[in-house]
Design a protein around this motif. Structure first.
Motif, PDB file in Angstrom:
ATOM      1  N   GLU A 520     -69.313   9.092  17.072  1.00 30.22           N
ATOM      2  CA  GLU A 520     -69.000   8.098  18.094  1.00 30.22           C
ATOM      3  C   GLU A 520     -67.493   7.954  18.271  1.00 30.22           C
ATOM      4  OE1 GLU A 520     -69.530   3.300  18.902  1.00 30.22           O
ATOM      5  OE2 GLU A 520     -70.872   4.324  17.503  1.00 30.22           O
ATOM      6  N   LEU A 521     -66.760   7.868  17.157  1.00 26.09           N
ATOM      7  CA  LEU A 521     -65.299   7.735  17.245  1.00 26.09           C
ATOM      8  C   LEU A 521     -64.664   8.996  17.821  1.00 26.09           C
ATOM      9  CD1 LEU A 521     -64.477   5.901  13.880  1.00 26.09           C
ATOM     10  CD2 LEU A 521     -64.691   4.940  16.179  1.00 26.09           C
ATOM     11  N   GLU A 522     -65.202  10.155  17.451  1.00 26.90           N
ATOM     12  CA  GLU A 522     -64.679  11.405  18.029  1.00 26.90           C
ATOM     13  C   GLU A 522     -64.899  11.446  19.541  1.00 26.90           C
ATOM     14  OE1 GLU A 522     -65.259  14.411  14.173  1.00 26.90           O
ATOM     15  OE2 GLU A 522     -66.793  14.299  15.754  1.00 26.90           O
ATOM     16  N   LEU A 523     -66.070  10.966  19.973  1.00 28.14           N
ATOM     17  CA  LEU A 523     -66.352  10.951  21.412  1.00 28.14           C
ATOM     18  C   LEU A 523     -65.423   9.967  22.130  1.00 28.14           C
ATOM     19  CD1 LEU A 523     -68.032  11.936  23.757  1.00 28.14           C
ATOM     20  CD2 LEU A 523     -69.786  10.233  23.196  1.00 28.14           C
ATOM     21  N   ILE A 524     -65.195   8.822  21.498  1.00 27.93           N
ATOM     22  CA  ILE A 524     -64.260   7.858  22.099  1.00 27.93           C
ATOM     23  C   ILE A 524     -62.866   8.463  22.186  1.00 27.93           C
ATOM     24  CG2 ILE A 524     -63.159   5.608  21.827  1.00 27.93           C
ATOM     25  CD1 ILE A 524     -65.720   4.605  20.523  1.00 27.93           C
ATOM     26  N   GLN A 525     -62.476   9.214  21.145  1.00 32.54           N
ATOM     27  CA  GLN A 525     -61.164   9.868  21.179  1.00 32.54           C
ATOM     28  C   GLN A 525     -61.100  10.867  22.332  1.00 32.54           C
ATOM     29  OE1 GLN A 525     -58.342   9.328  19.029  1.00 32.54           O
ATOM     30  NE2 GLN A 525     -57.501  10.442  20.786  1.00 32.54           N
ATOM     31  N   SER A 526     -62.202  11.591  22.537  1.00 31.30           N
ATOM     32  CA  SER A 526     -62.242  12.532  23.667  1.00 31.30           C
ATOM     33  C   SER A 526     -62.144  11.788  25.000  1.00 31.30           C
ATOM     34  CB  SER A 526     -63.539  13.346  23.634  1.00 31.30           C
ATOM     35  OG  SER A 526     -63.605  14.143  22.476  1.00 31.30           O
ATOM     36  N   ILE A 527     -62.815  10.648  25.066  1.00 33.50           N
ATOM     37  CA  ILE A 527     -62.738   9.833  26.286  1.00 33.50           C
ATOM     38  C   ILE A 527     -61.312   9.349  26.500  1.00 33.50           C
ATOM     39  CG2 ILE A 527     -63.465   7.647  27.310  1.00 33.50           C
ATOM     40  CD1 ILE A 527     -66.204   8.080  26.009  1.00 33.50           C
ATOM     41  N   LYS A 528     -60.664   8.930  25.418  1.00 35.47           N
ATOM     42  CA  LYS A 528     -59.274   8.463  25.524  1.00 35.47           C
ATOM     43  C   LYS A 528     -58.370   9.592  25.993  1.00 35.47           C
ATOM     44  CE  LYS A 528     -55.600   6.234  22.840  1.00 35.47           C
ATOM     45  NZ  LYS A 528     -55.242   5.660  21.516  1.00 35.47           N
ATOM     46  N   ASP A 529     -58.557  10.783  25.417  1.00 34.95           N
ATOM     47  CA  ASP A 529     -57.739  11.938  25.824  1.00 34.95           C
ATOM     48  C   ASP A 529     -58.028  12.341  27.280  1.00 34.95           C
ATOM     49  OD1 ASP A 529     -56.753  11.940  23.254  1.00 34.95           O
ATOM     50  OD2 ASP A 529     -58.088  13.534  22.551  1.00 34.95           O
ATOM     51  N   SER A 530     -59.248  12.045  27.743  1.00 39.71           N
ATOM     52  CA  SER A 530     -59.656  12.461  29.100  1.00 39.71           C
ATOM     53  C   SER A 530     -59.656  11.297  30.078  1.00 39.71           C
ATOM     54  CB  SER A 530     -61.062  13.086  29.048  1.00 39.71           C
ATOM     55  OG  SER A 530     -61.129  14.158  28.150  1.00 39.71           O
ATOM     56  N   ARG A 531     -58.926  10.247  29.746  1.00 33.00           N
ATOM     57  CA  ARG A 531     -58.960   9.053  30.611  1.00 33.00           C
ATOM     58  C   ARG A 531     -58.597   9.398  32.051  1.00 33.00           C
ATOM     59  NH1 ARG A 531     -56.123   5.074  32.982  1.00 33.00           N
ATOM     60  NH2 ARG A 531     -56.965   2.937  32.865  1.00 33.00           N
ATOM     61  N   ASP A 532     -57.528  10.182  32.250  1.00 30.80           N
ATOM     62  CA  ASP A 532     -57.119  10.544  33.615  1.00 30.80           C
ATOM     63  C   ASP A 532     -58.205  11.354  34.315  1.00 30.80           C
ATOM     64  OD1 ASP A 532     -54.770   9.228  33.197  1.00 30.80           O
ATOM     65  OD2 ASP A 532     -53.590  11.041  32.795  1.00 30.80           O
ATOM     66  N   THR A 533     -58.840  12.251  33.549  1.00 31.37           N
ATOM     67  CA  THR A 533     -59.920  13.068  34.123  1.00 31.37           C
ATOM     68  C   THR A 533     -61.084  12.193  34.567  1.00 31.37           C
ATOM     69  OG1 THR A 533     -59.322  14.963  32.740  1.00 31.37           O
ATOM     70  CG2 THR A 533     -61.556  14.925  33.638  1.00 31.37           C
ATOM     71  N   ILE A 534     -61.471  11.252  33.710  1.00 29.82           N
ATOM     72  CA  ILE A 534     -62.596  10.365  34.044  1.00 29.82           C
ATOM     73  C   ILE A 534     -62.242   9.483  35.231  1.00 29.82           C
ATOM     74  CG2 ILE A 534     -64.055   8.511  33.173  1.00 29.82           C
ATOM     75  CD1 ILE A 534     -63.681   9.726  30.359  1.00 29.82           C
ATOM     76  N   THR A 535     -60.997   9.012  35.255  1.00 29.03           N
ATOM     77  CA  THR A 535     -60.551   8.190  36.389  1.00 29.03           C
ATOM     78  C   THR A 535     -60.636   8.977  37.692  1.00 29.03           C
ATOM     79  OG1 THR A 535     -59.054   6.957  34.934  1.00 29.03           O
ATOM     80  CG2 THR A 535     -58.638   6.835  37.297  1.00 29.03           C
ATOM     81  N   ARG A 536     -60.217  10.253  37.652  1.00 31.15           N
ATOM     82  CA  ARG A 536     -60.301  11.088  38.856  1.00 31.15           C
ATOM     83  C   ARG A 536     -61.760  11.322  39.257  1.00 31.15           C
ATOM     84  NH1 ARG A 536     -56.189  14.019  36.197  1.00 31.15           N
ATOM     85  NH2 ARG A 536     -57.710  15.595  35.544  1.00 31.15           N
ATOM     86  N   GLU A 537     -62.641  11.486  38.274  1.00 32.03           N
ATOM     87  CA  GLU A 537     -64.047  11.720  38.575  1.00 32.03           C
ATOM     88  C   GLU A 537     -64.675  10.485  39.221  1.00 32.03           C
ATOM     89  OE1 GLU A 537     -67.828  13.633  38.720  1.00 32.03           O
ATOM     90  OE2 GLU A 537     -65.725  14.240  38.790  1.00 32.03           O
ATOM     91  N   ILE A 538     -64.309   9.309  38.742  1.00 26.72           N
ATOM     92  CA  ILE A 538     -64.818   8.080  39.363  1.00 26.72           C
ATOM     93  C   ILE A 538     -64.333   7.997  40.802  1.00 26.72           C
ATOM     94  CG2 ILE A 538     -64.694   5.557  39.297  1.00 26.72           C
ATOM     95  CD1 ILE A 538     -64.544   5.777  36.230  1.00 26.72           C
ATOM     96  N   ALA A 539     -63.052   8.323  41.010  1.00 26.50           N
ATOM     97  CA  ALA A 539     -62.505   8.311  42.379  1.00 26.50           C
ATOM     98  C   ALA A 539     -63.215   9.348  43.247  1.00 26.50           C
ATOM     99  CB  ALA A 539     -61.002   8.578  42.344  1.00 26.50           C
ATOM    100  N   ARG A 540     -63.515  10.531  42.666  1.00 25.78           N
ATOM    101  CA  ARG A 540     -64.227  11.573  43.425  1.00 25.78           C
ATOM    102  C   ARG A 540     -65.616  11.100  43.816  1.00 25.78           C
ATOM    103  NH1 ARG A 540     -68.049  15.383  43.143  1.00 25.78           N
ATOM    104  NH2 ARG A 540     -68.732  14.639  41.113  1.00 25.78           N
TER     105      ARG A 540
END
Length: 860
Positions: A520-540
């Motif tokens: 779970e913590l590793e996945l959260i770390q991946s989410i943190k590292d990919s915050r800009d990517t996820i933000t762009r995907e939400i915008a897309r």
């Protein structure tokens, strides 16, 4: 309610941009590609331009008429069947152009080119010369048209013009398509053209949205992939639920879980490995961690009890009380302002006074109250005898010291001093706590880090207390309660974990628990590292939803259904009436045309049989001739409802028709040619005669064109000439041709031998003989009996009644003379035949022409 009013009312229910399009369409505007681009940007941004709403008056201008398109020529066909022609195939812009050609001459090759360019119900592939070209050879040709009064040359198939498709093409295949499939007839109520503009805009907007959606799909971001251990965890649930509605705050909330976690993925992995390795010290080590956590918590509690917010507030209050009492003492000491020495009552003086008291009570005057001022007493400072003023001054000094303010000041100073001394002696970060923090940092890095931060903040508080407490009440104190609670929970969990390590089953659960938490913590770390990517995907995803919403609003289906609702009665009625008139002209019975469905703002119709008791289609019942006639009726219906009056191109329209319908078709084509250009491709000489007769009766011009095979080289088809061959000429045209032939004989005879002259005369005479035969077949027999001799025209019997013996005698004599001159009969050996001079030939031609002119009058 009128149709115009109904359209206006309906327009108000449409989105703002569709109202704008309809208003502009009603004003006759045609939106450009750039304007459609700008319109889409406005739609997506949610900003609507100001626009007028549609009114009934706006629809009054609508007109179905458009500029006519006429065919001028087809030039330089390359790789089109085997066509080869140095001359273009030209067409007269008015009247009827009859393109005659025998089978295999290349006539159909030109027709196929025009079929691809004009509007046709059926299309077919145009092959290149299969005996010479490779598959890489692509057919092409140049086509010149006249749009209104402007010439336009197109290189087919490279260039395309939608206007050119106003020309309409018909052949046998098109006829089959008309009767076996649905057709879109061009008539529509004029008010609907404003909705056509809306349909066109919706299609343009949807095309642009599809392109945007394609770009949007390509821009899709790859989100972190959860491991199996993290399945079902909050970060996994978050990732699976990422959508256009996902708040960025939820993303940041997930990331904050990493910052608030007591362990790190690395520490959990180390602990997990130790547990998997069966390390027997893990249980004891875990218990030691629990004890150290407890000690750390207890130490934090003690430090908080000494330096916490309440303690600092009380200390600040006590110091302010001391300051207040000192001020009161200073004011009381002002009564000694006239003493010989200034400063009585201040701190230095007070220290001196207290020292004197201790000396007096402990040494000089034991067991006597200070100050000892009885007779004979000496001063403890200067050891001189006290006179009366000195005794009085010392008494006043003692009374000042013993006053209530002084007593309270002394007490507060003593209490404050003790507290400050306690704080000064306090060790906020002792060595044992530093060691505990260092040890816990591997397993509980965030607890260790946060606890150290709190203790360092308390160190700062301690230093401030030792210096100045100014502003102490406004200082932000460490959040000890939160860290203490976390330490307590961690200590409790550690003890519970230590107890579980002794049980193999519980140990397995503990390993799985730590693996899940680590994942779970590793996945959260991946989410943190990919915050800009996820933000762009939400915008897309938001952009995709917006595009899809606009695409839905631009759907043409609801508009088409509304058009069908508006137009069904009026369109079907007009189409059926026109179709009925066309079928009656061609003597077709028990057929009608019915609406089938609406599609893309078009109302489709198809011929149907009337009164059948079985479910059968038209093509299964009708004969070949009836099918051809029905296809022509549908084509003529389409032509009649077309307001552009553009060119009609018809290829062999009378194939399989009987003599009656052939003449009816010729008459209908002549009718149409009164208002538009008509181009006929045919190999039927009789039909050519019918067309010329019908056109001549209406004063319609006829342009002759022929397509023939070349006689040279490979004898390729496609050569074009601007006249018909002899066999396709009518009687007047033959007279003209005979006149030209005779003029040539007269002009060139002196250069010929007798044999050459005889041969030329024989050819000329043969043509004149054939002309006699054409006169009888067309003007006499043809006037009485239709082709094939199956129908008598009673009203033309008057031709026989007016035919005289002189008419017969002139014909017999001329026909005999001409037959003798022609080569169709062998000359008798007893007759020494000599070809006549030109003069008798001229006389014979004039005689035949005069006879023909007289006989034609018998028909009137």
């Amino acid at each position: 309610m009128s149709l115009a009013a109904d359209i206006v009312e309906w327009s108000l229910s449409r989105p703002w941009w569709q109202q704008q399009v309809m208003t502009r369409s009603a004003a006759g505007e045609i939106l450009t590609a750039d304007e459609y681009d700008h319109l889409l940007e406005e739609i997506l941004s949610g900003s609507s331009s100001k626009h007028d709403t549609l009114s009934v008056d706006d629809l009054s201008w609508s007109d179905t008429k458009t500029e006519s398109v006429r065919l001028l020529s087809v030039t330089n066909p390359e790789h089109v069947n085997a066509l080869a022609s140095a001359e273009p195939l030209t067409c007269a812009p008015e009247g009827i152009t009859i393109v005659y050609g025998d089978n295999g001459c290349g006539k159909s090759g030109y027709a196929r080119i025009l079929k691809r360019i004009a509007r046709a119900r059926h299309q077919e592939e145009i092959l290149s010369d299969v005996f010479r070209d490779t598959t890489a050879a692509k057919p092409k040709a140049f086509v010149k048209v006249l749009i209104s009064d402007q010439e336009l040359e197109l290189e087919w198939p490279e260039h395309h013009s939608s206007e050119v498709q106003r020309m309409r093409f018909f052949d046998a295949h098109c006829g089959v398509a008309y009767i076996s499939s649905e057709s879109d007839f061009p008539y529509r109520p004029s008010e609907l053209f404003v909705v056509d503009g809306l349909i066109e805009a919706c299609v343009a907007v949807r095309e642009r949205i599809d392109a945007r959606l394609q770009q949007n799909s390509v821009a899709r971001e790859t989100l972190p992939a959860p491991s199996d251990e993290a399945a079902g965890s909050p970060p996994d649930t978050f990732l699976r639920g990422v959508s256009a509605d996902t708040p960025i705050a939820d993303l940041d909330s997930i990331i904050q879980r990493l910052d608030h976690a007591e362990a790190t993925p690395e520490s959990l992995l180390a602990e997990e490995n130790r547990l998997r390795a069966g390390d027997t010290t893990s249980q004891r080590q875990t218990m030691r961690h629990a004890d150290k956590l407890s000690k750390l918590g207890e130490h934090l509690a003690r430090i908080s009890a000494a330096l916490g917010t309440e303690q600092m507030a009380a200390l600040a209050t006590e110091r302010r009380e001391v300051e207040s009492l000192e001020e009161s003492s200073r004011l009381a000491a002002q009564s000694f302002a006239n003493e010989p020495i200034q400063g009585v009552g201040n701190s230095a003086w007070r220290e001196l006074w207290d020292s004197a008291r201790r000396f007096s009570e402990s040494t000089a005057y034991r067991e006597l109250a200070f100050p000892h001022i009885d007779s004979g007493a000496r001063c403890v400072f200067c050891q001189q005898n006290l006179h009366e003023d000195a005794r009085d001054r010392l008494a006043r000094f003692e009374s000042f010291v013993q006053a209530d303010v002084q007593v309270r000041l002394d007490e507060r100073r003593r209490s404050l001093g003790e507290k400050e001394s306690t704080i000064a002696r306090l060790v906020v970060l002792p060595e044992n706590i530093i060691e505990i923090l260092r040890d816990l940092a591997t397993i509980y890095p965030r607890i260790a880090s946060d606890a150290k931060d709190v203790l360092e903040q308390y160190q700062s508080v301690q230093k401030e207390v030792q210096g100045s407490l100014e502003g102490e009440q406004g200082r932000k104190q460490p959040d000890v309660a939160a860290i203490t609670s976390r330490i307590t929970e961690a200590a409790s969990a550690a003890r519970e974990s230590a107890e579980r390590l002794a049980d193999p089953a519980l140990l397995k659960e503990e390993i799985a628990k730590k693996a899940r938490l680590r994942a779970e913590l590793e996945l959260i770390q991946s989410i943190k590292d990919s915050r800009d990517t996820i933000t762009r995907e939400i915008a897309r995803l938001k952009e995709k939803r917006s595009l899809e919403e606009v695409k839905t609003s631009a759907a043409t289906g609801p508009i088409t259904r509304k058009i069908a609702e508006w137009s069904e009665n009026s369109i079907t009625e007009v189409v059926r009436d026109s179709f009925t008139r066309e079928t009656e002209r061609l003597r077709l019975e028990r057929v009608t045309i019915s609406k089938t469905r609406a599609e893309h703002a078009r109302l489709l119709h198809q011929p149907k049989l009337v009164g059948t008791r079985q479910d059968v289609t038209v093509p299964k019942i009708l004969s070949e001739g009836e099918k051809t006639a029905l296809g022509l009726a549908a084509f003529f219906t389409e032509v009649q409802l077309d307001g552009s009056q553009s060119a009609l191109i018809i290829d062999d329209p009378v194939s399989s028709l009987d003599h009656i319908r052939r003449e009816l078709v010729a008459a209908r084509i002549a009718d149409l040619a009164e208002n538009r250009q008509v181009i006929i491709f045919t190999h039927d000489v009789s039909f050519v005669a019918d067309l010329k007769r019908e056109a001549g009766g209406r004063g319609i011009s006829i342009a002759e064109r022929s397509v023939v095979r070349s006689r040279a080289g490979e004898k390729k088809p496609g050569s074009c000439t601007n006249e018909h061959p002899w066999k396709a000429k009518d009687v007047p045209q033959r007279f003209d041709e005979l006149g030209r032939m005779l003029a040539r004989i007269k002009r060139e005879q002196e250069s010929w031998t007798e044999s050459e002259y005889e041969s030329e005369v024989a050819i000329w005479a043969g043509h004149l003989s054939e002309t006699w035969e054409r006169i009888f077949s067309q003007e006499i027999a043809g006037a009485l009996v239709t082709e094939g001799g199956l129908e008598v025209r009673p009203n033309m019997v008057k031709v026989l009644a007016r035919f005289t013996e002189d008419d017969d005698r002139e014909f017999q004599a001329s026909y005999k003379r001409v037959s003798q001159w022609a080569k169709r009969h062998d000359k008798s050996a007893k007759v020494n035949y000599v070809a006549p001079d030109v003069a008798p030939l001229e006389s014979e031609l004039e005689s035949v022409k005069a006879w023909f002119a007289r006989i034609r009058k018998y028909r009137n």
